[in-house]
Design a protein around this motif. Sequence first.
Motif, PDB file in Angstrom:
ATOM      1  N   GLU A  53      -8.293  15.834 -75.325  1.00 31.04           N
ATOM      2  CA  GLU A  53      -7.738  16.742 -76.329  1.00 31.04           C
ATOM      3  C   GLU A  53      -7.592  16.078 -77.693  1.00 31.04           C
ATOM      4  N   LYS A  54      -7.221  14.800 -77.695  1.00 35.17           N
ATOM      5  CA  LYS A  54      -6.979  14.109 -78.964  1.00 35.17           C
ATOM      6  C   LYS A  54      -8.093  13.124 -79.321  1.00 35.17           C
ATOM      7  N   SER A  55      -9.188  13.200 -78.621  1.00 34.01           N
ATOM      8  CA  SER A  55     -10.289  12.279 -78.903  1.00 34.01           C
ATOM      9  C   SER A  55     -11.025  12.690 -80.171  1.00 34.01           C
ATOM     10  N   ALA A  56     -11.644  11.713 -80.836  1.00 34.63           N
ATOM     11  CA  ALA A  56     -12.485  12.033 -81.994  1.00 34.63           C
ATOM     12  C   ALA A  56     -13.649  12.912 -81.572  1.00 34.63           C
ATOM     13  N   THR A  57     -14.155  12.703 -80.356  1.00 34.32           N
ATOM     14  CA  THR A  57     -15.272  13.494 -79.836  1.00 34.32           C
ATOM     15  C   THR A  57     -14.937  14.984 -79.824  1.00 34.32           C
ATOM     16  N   ALA A  58     -13.706  15.310 -79.447  1.00 34.42           N
ATOM     17  CA  ALA A  58     -13.320  16.721 -79.324  1.00 34.42           C
ATOM     18  C   ALA A  58     -13.167  17.400 -80.676  1.00 34.42           C
ATOM     19  N   HIS A  59     -13.013  16.619 -81.754  1.00 35.41           N
ATOM     20  CA  HIS A  59     -12.766  17.206 -83.069  1.00 35.41           C
ATOM     21  C   HIS A  59     -13.961  17.072 -84.011  1.00 35.41           C
ATOM     22  N   THR A  60     -15.096  16.690 -83.477  1.00 34.19           N
ATOM     23  CA  THR A  60     -16.259  16.463 -84.323  1.00 34.19           C
ATOM     24  C   THR A  60     -16.854  17.761 -84.852  1.00 34.19           C
ATOM     25  N   ASN A  61     -17.560  17.658 -85.971  1.00 36.69           N
ATOM     26  CA  ASN A  61     -18.323  18.797 -86.485  1.00 36.69           C
ATOM     27  C   ASN A  61     -19.770  18.771 -86.012  1.00 36.69           C
ATOM     28  N   SER A  62     -20.157  17.727 -85.287  1.00 33.10           N
ATOM     29  CA  SER A  62     -21.398  17.678 -84.509  1.00 33.10           C
ATOM     30  C   SER A  62     -22.656  17.960 -85.326  1.00 33.10           C
ATOM     31  N   CYS A  63     -22.896  17.120 -86.319  1.00 25.53           N
ATOM     32  CA  CYS A  63     -24.102  17.262 -87.127  1.00 25.53           C
ATOM     33  C   CYS A  63     -24.892  15.963 -87.125  1.00 25.53           C
ATOM     34  N   ILE A  64     -26.140  16.058 -87.535  1.00 17.59           N
ATOM     35  CA  ILE A  64     -27.006  14.888 -87.591  1.00 17.59           C
ATOM     36  C   ILE A  64     -27.828  14.948 -88.868  1.00 17.59           C
ATOM     37  N   ARG A  65     -28.033  13.785 -89.484  1.00 18.68           N
ATOM     38  CA  ARG A  65     -28.830  13.718 -90.707  1.00 18.68           C
ATOM     39  C   ARG A  65     -29.658  12.445 -90.710  1.00 18.68           C
ATOM     40  N   GLN A  66     -30.751  12.500 -91.446  1.00 19.15           N
ATOM     41  CA  GLN A  66     -31.564  11.314 -91.684  1.00 19.15           C
ATOM     42  C   GLN A  66     -31.404  10.810 -93.116  1.00 19.15           C
ATOM     43  N   GLN A  67     -30.605  11.520 -93.899  1.00 15.73           N
ATOM     44  CA  GLN A  67     -30.415  11.148 -95.304  1.00 15.73           C
ATOM     45  C   GLN A  67     -29.381  10.029 -95.433  1.00 15.73           C
ATOM     46  N   PHE A  68     -29.834   8.830 -95.088  1.00 17.16           N
ATOM     47  CA  PHE A  68     -29.071   7.608 -95.308  1.00 17.16           C
ATOM     48  C   PHE A  68     -29.828   6.746 -96.309  1.00 17.16           C
ATOM     49  N   SER A  69     -29.150   5.763 -96.872  1.00 18.12           N
ATOM     50  CA  SER A  69     -29.802   4.878 -97.829  1.00 18.12           C
ATOM     51  C   SER A  69     -30.316   3.591 -97.185  1.00 18.12           C
ATOM     52  N   ASN A  70     -29.859   3.311 -95.968  1.00 17.27           N
ATOM     53  CA  ASN A  70     -30.306   2.122 -95.255  1.00 17.27           C
ATOM     54  C   ASN A  70     -31.328   2.531 -94.199  1.00 17.27           C
ATOM     55  N   PRO A  71     -32.504   1.908 -94.175  1.00 17.89           N
ATOM     56  CA  PRO A  71     -33.547   2.341 -93.242  1.00 17.89           C
ATOM     57  C   PRO A  71     -33.133   2.261 -91.782  1.00 17.89           C
ATOM     58  N   LEU A  72     -32.242   1.333 -91.435  1.00 16.88           N
ATOM     59  CA  LEU A  72     -31.810   1.236 -90.037  1.00 16.88           C
ATOM     60  C   LEU A  72     -31.015   2.469 -89.634  1.00 16.88           C
ATOM     61  N   ASN A  73     -30.153   2.963 -90.518  1.00 15.36           N
ATOM     62  CA  ASN A  73     -29.413   4.190 -90.206  1.00 15.36           C
ATOM     63  C   ASN A  73     -30.346   5.383 -90.069  1.00 15.36           C
ATOM     64  N   VAL A  74     -31.426   5.419 -90.856  1.00 15.51           N
ATOM     65  CA  VAL A  74     -32.404   6.503 -90.728  1.00 15.51           C
ATOM     66  C   VAL A  74     -33.050   6.450 -89.342  1.00 15.51           C
ATOM     67  N   LYS A  75     -33.464   5.270 -88.923  1.00 22.33           N
ATOM     68  CA  LYS A  75     -34.124   5.120 -87.618  1.00 22.33           C
ATOM     69  C   LYS A  75     -33.177   5.443 -86.469  1.00 22.33           C
ATOM     70  N   ILE A  76     -31.907   5.102 -86.632  1.00 16.16           N
ATOM     71  CA  ILE A  76     -30.905   5.423 -85.614  1.00 16.16           C
ATOM     72  C   ILE A  76     -30.798   6.933 -85.440  1.00 16.16           C
ATOM     73  N   SER A  77     -30.780   7.664 -86.553  1.00 18.76           N
ATOM     74  CA  SER A  77     -30.694   9.125 -86.468  1.00 18.76           C
ATOM     75  C   SER A  77     -31.988   9.737 -85.940  1.00 18.76           C
ATOM     76  N   GLN A  78     -33.119   9.117 -86.233  1.00 20.04           N
ATOM     77  CA  GLN A  78     -34.386   9.638 -85.710  1.00 20.04           C
ATOM     78  C   GLN A  78     -34.419   9.553 -84.189  1.00 20.04           C
ATOM     79  N   PHE A  79     -33.914   8.453 -83.635  1.00 19.93           N
ATOM     80  CA  PHE A  79     -33.843   8.401 -82.171  1.00 19.93           C
ATOM     81  C   PHE A  79     -32.832   9.413 -81.653  1.00 19.93           C
ATOM     82  N   GLY A  80     -31.717   9.579 -82.384  1.00 22.69           N
ATOM     83  CA  GLY A  80     -30.746  10.589 -81.975  1.00 22.69           C
ATOM     84  C   GLY A  80     -31.367  11.968 -81.893  1.00 22.69           C
ATOM     85  N   ALA A  81     -32.168  12.324 -82.903  1.00 26.33           N
ATOM     86  CA  ALA A  81     -32.840  13.626 -82.911  1.00 26.33           C
ATOM     87  C   ALA A  81     -33.820  13.741 -81.741  1.00 26.33           C
TER      88      ALA A  81
END
Length: 407
Positions: A53-81
Amino acid sequence: MAAANFNATPSKSSYDVVIIGGAMYGSSVAWFLTDNPDFDGSILVIERDPSYEKSATAHTNSCIRQQFSNPLNVKISQFGAKFIDNLKEFMGNDSRVPDLSIQSYGYMYLADNTAFADQLRSAQQVQLAAGAATQLMTPEEISAAYPFYYVDDIELGSINLVDEGYWDGGTVFDWWRRSARERGVEYVAGEVVSMSKSANGTRVETVTLANGAVIACGKVVNATGPRGAMTAKMAGIGIPIEPRKRFTWIFSAEQPLDRDLPLTIDPSGVHFRQDGPKTYLAGGHADHDPAVDFDDFTMDHSLWQDKIWPTIATRIPQFEAIKVVTEWAGHYDYNTLDQNAILGPHSEVENFFFVNGFSGHGLQQSPAMGRGTAEMLTYGEYRTLDLSPFGYDRIAKNTPFSETAII
């Protein structure tokens, strides 16, 4: 999110991997360990609140983006997708697993000054080099595609309509947890209250639960979200993580838009997006943004009236007449150093592993970070994406991970 039926006492006194925290990250790490053919150890997940009930998971807005400025964060989201879009396949083509897809209405970043516009241009080059489909838009192009925006103050927009938008994080979490348990991972309802270390201080030897149970551990994973610093402190480790309150509102409009609303990041920092066919979601926080108590989920009603609604109504004049349907407050596990994850082993307490500090982009990064953590636990190294830039060393050296695209 249904409450889970967990025992209060572990069935054994010793486990190869003890994961503290059984929400999105604890369950991701547990599942990816079971999915690794080279890992055959025992896994215990300890969750203090099986209702979540009080977890961050339960209160998320649950979105995903590739618009990061660091290429590693972009690749992390690409695998997520990739993981979201192919969930059933990743789950061994289990017929019970639903087919998921990302509602790719995109993130629309709006820049109202030259410095921010240049930042979007620079980030787009990083994103394109990594294979993302980010488009830059002039105010005229924004108005043509999305005529509901007020853009007289805007210099540039940035949007990506491929694998960027809303996804069903709750379903992925439920299947990670369910599948991990079916594969032999043991979940217990309990709270870790202390840890004991070896005489030389280089290993955590046991964790103790509030009910008195003492569990020996080969490795310990800190997956306790906003409580991450408190968990690390039990091992004598300091990390710059604190709970920061984030507010969400679901609203309807007297005049709904005639097309999907991208997740719009207004220059003010307020964001809003399509939610249902006739509802929208808005998120933001107060200008004064202190750490809060772990159990503080009180709404700030003046924030909607004084900041959020006026911002929305200014950016989308059609939204001047809107009505709040529901609202809630959740917590970021906020990394005060650089708002990015702390991952991997501690430099001195060698069997203590971090999965902490995601500062709002944890859910979308959970497939890649869970997979990488499972690799580190199994092999002592990352085998797919090199996630070492998120390591604890940068915390010790006070050297931030460079990422400008923080919401």
